[in-house]
Design a protein around this motif. Structure first.
Motif, PDB file in Angstrom:
ATOM      1  N   MET A 187       1.052 -34.914 -39.110  1.00 16.08           N
ATOM      2  CA  MET A 187       0.279 -34.519 -38.239  1.00 16.08           C
ATOM      3  C   MET A 187       0.642 -33.183 -37.517  1.00 16.08           C
ATOM      4  N   GLN A 188       1.880 -33.212 -37.108  1.00 14.06           N
ATOM      5  CA  GLN A 188       2.512 -32.090 -36.534  1.00 14.06           C
ATOM      6  C   GLN A 188       2.638 -31.027 -37.387  1.00 14.06           C
ATOM      7  N   LEU A 189       2.972 -31.354 -38.657  1.00 14.19           N
ATOM      8  CA  LEU A 189       3.303 -30.270 -39.650  1.00 14.19           C
ATOM      9  C   LEU A 189       1.914 -29.747 -40.064  1.00 14.19           C
ATOM     10  N   ALA A 246       1.010 -45.867 -53.584  1.00 15.53           N
ATOM     11  CA  ALA A 246       0.663 -44.633 -53.934  1.00 15.53           C
ATOM     12  C   ALA A 246      -1.069 -44.407 -54.040  1.00 15.53           C
ATOM     13  N   GLU A 247      -1.646 -45.397 -53.846  1.00 21.00           N
ATOM     14  CA  GLU A 247      -3.013 -45.411 -53.434  1.00 21.00           C
ATOM     15  C   GLU A 247      -3.236 -45.021 -51.796  1.00 21.00           C
ATOM     16  N   GLU A 248      -1.986 -45.383 -50.991  1.00 20.86           N
ATOM     17  CA  GLU A 248      -2.113 -45.247 -49.485  1.00 20.86           C
ATOM     18  C   GLU A 248      -2.164 -43.641 -49.350  1.00 20.86           C
ATOM     19  N   PRO A 304      -4.911 -36.569 -47.558  1.00 18.81           N
ATOM     20  CA  PRO A 304      -6.274 -35.597 -47.373  1.00 18.81           C
ATOM     21  C   PRO A 304      -6.839 -35.946 -46.082  1.00 18.81           C
ATOM     22  N   LEU A 305      -6.714 -37.062 -45.442  1.00 18.44           N
ATOM     23  CA  LEU A 305      -7.337 -37.077 -44.034  1.00 18.44           C
ATOM     24  C   LEU A 305      -6.285 -36.181 -43.136  1.00 18.44           C
ATOM     25  N   ARG A 353      -1.457 -27.761 -48.058  1.00 19.47           N
ATOM     26  CA  ARG A 353      -2.222 -27.659 -46.644  1.00 19.47           C
ATOM     27  C   ARG A 353      -3.596 -27.084 -47.169  1.00 19.47           C
ATOM     28  N   LYS A 354      -4.478 -27.837 -46.866  1.00 14.21           N
ATOM     29  CA  LYS A 354      -5.887 -27.460 -46.948  1.00 14.21           C
ATOM     30  C   LYS A 354      -6.714 -27.269 -45.818  1.00 14.21           C
ATOM     31  N   ALA A 355      -7.813 -26.508 -45.878  1.00 12.95           N
ATOM     32  CA  ALA A 355      -8.713 -26.302 -44.821  1.00 12.95           C
ATOM     33  C   ALA A 355      -9.167 -27.288 -44.177  1.00 12.95           C
ATOM     34  N   ASP A 356      -9.362 -27.551 -42.743  1.00  8.06           N
ATOM     35  CA  ASP A 356      -9.977 -28.458 -41.940  1.00  8.06           C
ATOM     36  C   ASP A 356     -11.371 -28.496 -42.206  1.00  8.06           C
ATOM     37  N   ARG A 357     -12.123 -29.540 -42.430  1.00  8.38           N
ATOM     38  CA  ARG A 357     -13.344 -29.641 -42.519  1.00  8.38           C
ATOM     39  C   ARG A 357     -14.031 -29.874 -40.955  1.00  8.38           C
TER      40      ARG A 357
END
Length: 282
Positions: A200-202, A225-227, A233-234, A278-282
């Protein structure tokens, strides 16, 4: 010396021994051997050989055979595969325009000493505990290895709550630039909650399109792996490569095993590798 620092030094020894001893090593880390004097290298070899008495009490053979067995079977598969994985991911990140490389928990790793031409246009940052970092830089100095001009070092404890603030203030890191970020072994030594907090800090430190590379232990009481596929993504990261142990063995041990069919090597059965962006926040 702290236990974690001792473990990092043994890991560096294993990589050095592997690269020196074998044809087609899993990772080409010729610089690792130069971190040790001949006397220290021999002493570490004797020390790790004793481990085989616990791991395989029935083993009988020469001290050299025992050292080769304990390194090849127990000490080097994970760090060698991790190094090769990090190097491949870093080359890809440099090729597509990453401007910075951040190693959180750099240990005695030597990737900044093995830069390809695209990497020389990047700025490298190594964050590690102050005592380990002092020892590492002293070893480089003693070996006559010049620190790369594009590499910065910051002594800080990742468990400190203000490590990210200190890093931004003292390192010159630019959070607006696309970054390659490596977390070698971090998931294995961090409590679960702390590991997710580091990610989260990253998220706040890394620009969109930045790459995060990690490995993690899988199994009861650790991660699955599922976790990872669900949680990353969250936290703001899109998984783009996820390797199980069989995949790691196929991709990074094939050349070595072809050269050493009588003593093949495999990735640890409970460690996975992952690359996320790193993806855009929704």
């Amino acid at each position: 010396m702290k236990k974690s620092q001792s473990a990092a030094l043994v890991e560096a020894f294993a990589l050095a021994y592997h690269a020196q001893r074998h044809f087609a090593p899993v990772c080409e880390d010729a610089a690792a051997r130069r971190l040790f004097t001949d006397e220290e290298f021999a002493q570490l070899g004797s020390a790790v050989t004793v481990l085989l008495q616990t791991l395989e009490p029935s083993f009988s053979g020469t001290p050299e055979a025992a050292l080769l067995r304990v390194v090849d079977r127990y000490l080097v598969p994970l760090p060698a595969a991790r190094d090769a994985f990090l190097m491949r991911a870093l080359k890809n990140a440099a090729r597509i325009g990453a401007a910075q490389a951040l190693f959180l928990g750099a240990g005695y790793g030597t990737i900044p000493l093995r830069q390809t031409e695209p990497m020389r246009r990047m700025c490298f940052y190594e964050l590690e505990s102050p005592s380990l970092l002092r020892d590492k830089r002293e070893r480089l100095r003693r070996a006559g290895i010049q620190e790369p001009e594009n590499t910065r070092y910051l002594g800080a404890e990742l468990r400190a709550p203000d490590w990210a603030r200190r890093f931004l203030q003292e390192s010159g890191f630019d959070p607006r630039r696309r970054t390659f970020c490596a977390l070698p072994g971090l998931a294995a030594i961090c409590p679960r909650k702390a590991f997710w907090q580091r990610l989260m800090q990253l998220r706040a430190l890394l620009a969109l399109g930045s790459t995060v590379v990690l490995d993690y232990p899988a199994g009861a009481g650790t991660y699955t792996a599922e976790e990872m596929e669900k949680t990353l993504p969250l936290l703001g990261f899109r998984v783009c490569e996820h390797l199980a142990p069989a995949d790691i063995t196929a991709q990074f041990f094939a050349a070595y095993n072809a050269m050493h069919p009588g003593a093949p090597m495999a990735a640890p059965a409970d460690v996975y590798f992952c690359v996320a962006v790193r993806k855009a926040d929704r």
